[in-house]
Scaffold this motif. Structure first.
Motif, mmCIF file in Angstrom:
data_model
loop_
_atom_site.group_PDB
_atom_site.id
_atom_site.type_symbol
_atom_site.label_atom_id
_atom_site.label_comp_id
_atom_site.label_asym_id
_atom_site.label_seq_id
_atom_site.Cartn_x
_atom_site.Cartn_y
_atom_site.Cartn_z
ATOM 1 N N GLY A 52 0.720 -1.338 -0.185
ATOM 2 C CA GLY A 52 -0.176 -0.055 -0.088
ATOM 3 C C GLY A 52 0.789 1.153 0.196
ATOM 4 N N GLN A 53 1.867 1.351 0.698
ATOM 5 C CA GLN A 53 2.781 2.426 0.911
ATOM 6 C C GLN A 53 3.481 2.671 -0.608
ATOM 7 O OE1 GLN A 53 3.218 4.641 3.275
ATOM 8 N NE2 GLN A 53 1.515 3.152 4.445
ATOM 9 N N VAL A 54 3.890 1.535 -1.175
ATOM 10 C CA VAL A 54 4.711 1.575 -2.529
ATOM 11 C C VAL A 54 3.599 2.027 -3.431
ATOM 12 C CG1 VAL A 54 5.661 0.327 -4.257
ATOM 13 C CG2 VAL A 54 6.239 -0.013 -1.785
ATOM 14 N N VAL A 55 2.502 1.746 -3.399
ATOM 15 C CA VAL A 55 1.463 2.080 -4.462
ATOM 16 C C VAL A 55 1.149 3.626 -4.411
ATOM 17 C CG1 VAL A 55 -0.789 1.848 -5.415
ATOM 18 C CG2 VAL A 55 0.753 -0.224 -5.017
ATOM 19 N N VAL B 250 -0.124 8.598 6.904
ATOM 20 C CA VAL B 250 -1.064 7.914 7.517
ATOM 21 C C VAL B 250 -2.498 7.710 6.850
ATOM 22 C CG1 VAL B 250 -2.793 8.660 9.850
ATOM 23 C CG2 VAL B 250 -0.323 9.647 9.501
ATOM 24 N N LEU B 251 -3.063 8.303 5.950
ATOM 25 C CA LEU B 251 -4.125 7.807 5.326
ATOM 26 C C LEU B 251 -3.795 6.525 4.367
ATOM 27 C CD1 LEU B 251 -7.023 8.404 4.220
ATOM 28 C CD2 LEU B 251 -5.941 9.529 2.417
ATOM 29 N N THR B 252 -2.394 6.264 3.971
ATOM 30 C CA THR B 252 -2.139 5.289 3.256
ATOM 31 C C THR B 252 -2.271 4.154 4.011
ATOM 32 O OG1 THR B 252 -0.916 6.623 1.582
ATOM 33 C CG2 THR B 252 -0.412 4.255 1.871
ATOM 34 N N ILE C 135 -6.815 -1.681 6.359
ATOM 35 C CA ILE C 135 -8.244 -2.067 6.337
ATOM 36 C C ILE C 135 -8.432 -2.885 4.895
ATOM 37 C CG2 ILE C 135 -10.798 -1.039 5.431
ATOM 38 C CD1 ILE C 135 -9.986 1.470 7.264
ATOM 39 N N THR C 136 -7.657 -2.617 3.939
ATOM 40 C CA THR C 136 -7.707 -3.450 2.913
ATOM 41 C C THR C 136 -7.163 -4.900 3.173
ATOM 42 O OG1 THR C 136 -7.333 -1.637 1.334
ATOM 43 C CG2 THR C 136 -6.766 -3.921 0.526
#
Length: 62
Positions: A14-17, A32-34, A40-41
């Motif tokens: 998620g961080q990479v994307v 933070v949002l990521t 959650i994903t």
């Protein structure tokens, strides 16, 4: 253990994307949002994996 690994990889991917997506769209990278969206994903992926497991068949040999 597999749930921790799933959440770990969801976090990393998620961080990479998010980083690459924000760089390509000239947007701002929000850690933070990521992190929240990634975890959650990851939880949703774990839940789908639990629900989608096939039932074990019980067969009796006569």
């Amino acid at each position: 253990m597999r749930y921790i690994v799933t959440l770990f990889w969801a976090f990393i991917l998620g961080q990479v994307v998010s980083y690459i997506g924000s760089a390509l769209t000239h947007g701002t990278y929000n850690f933070v949002l990521t992190t929240i969206v990634s975890l959650i994903t990851g939880v949703l992926i774990i839940l789908v994996g639990m629900v989608a497991q096939p039932a074990k068949e019980t067969t009796q040999k006569n």
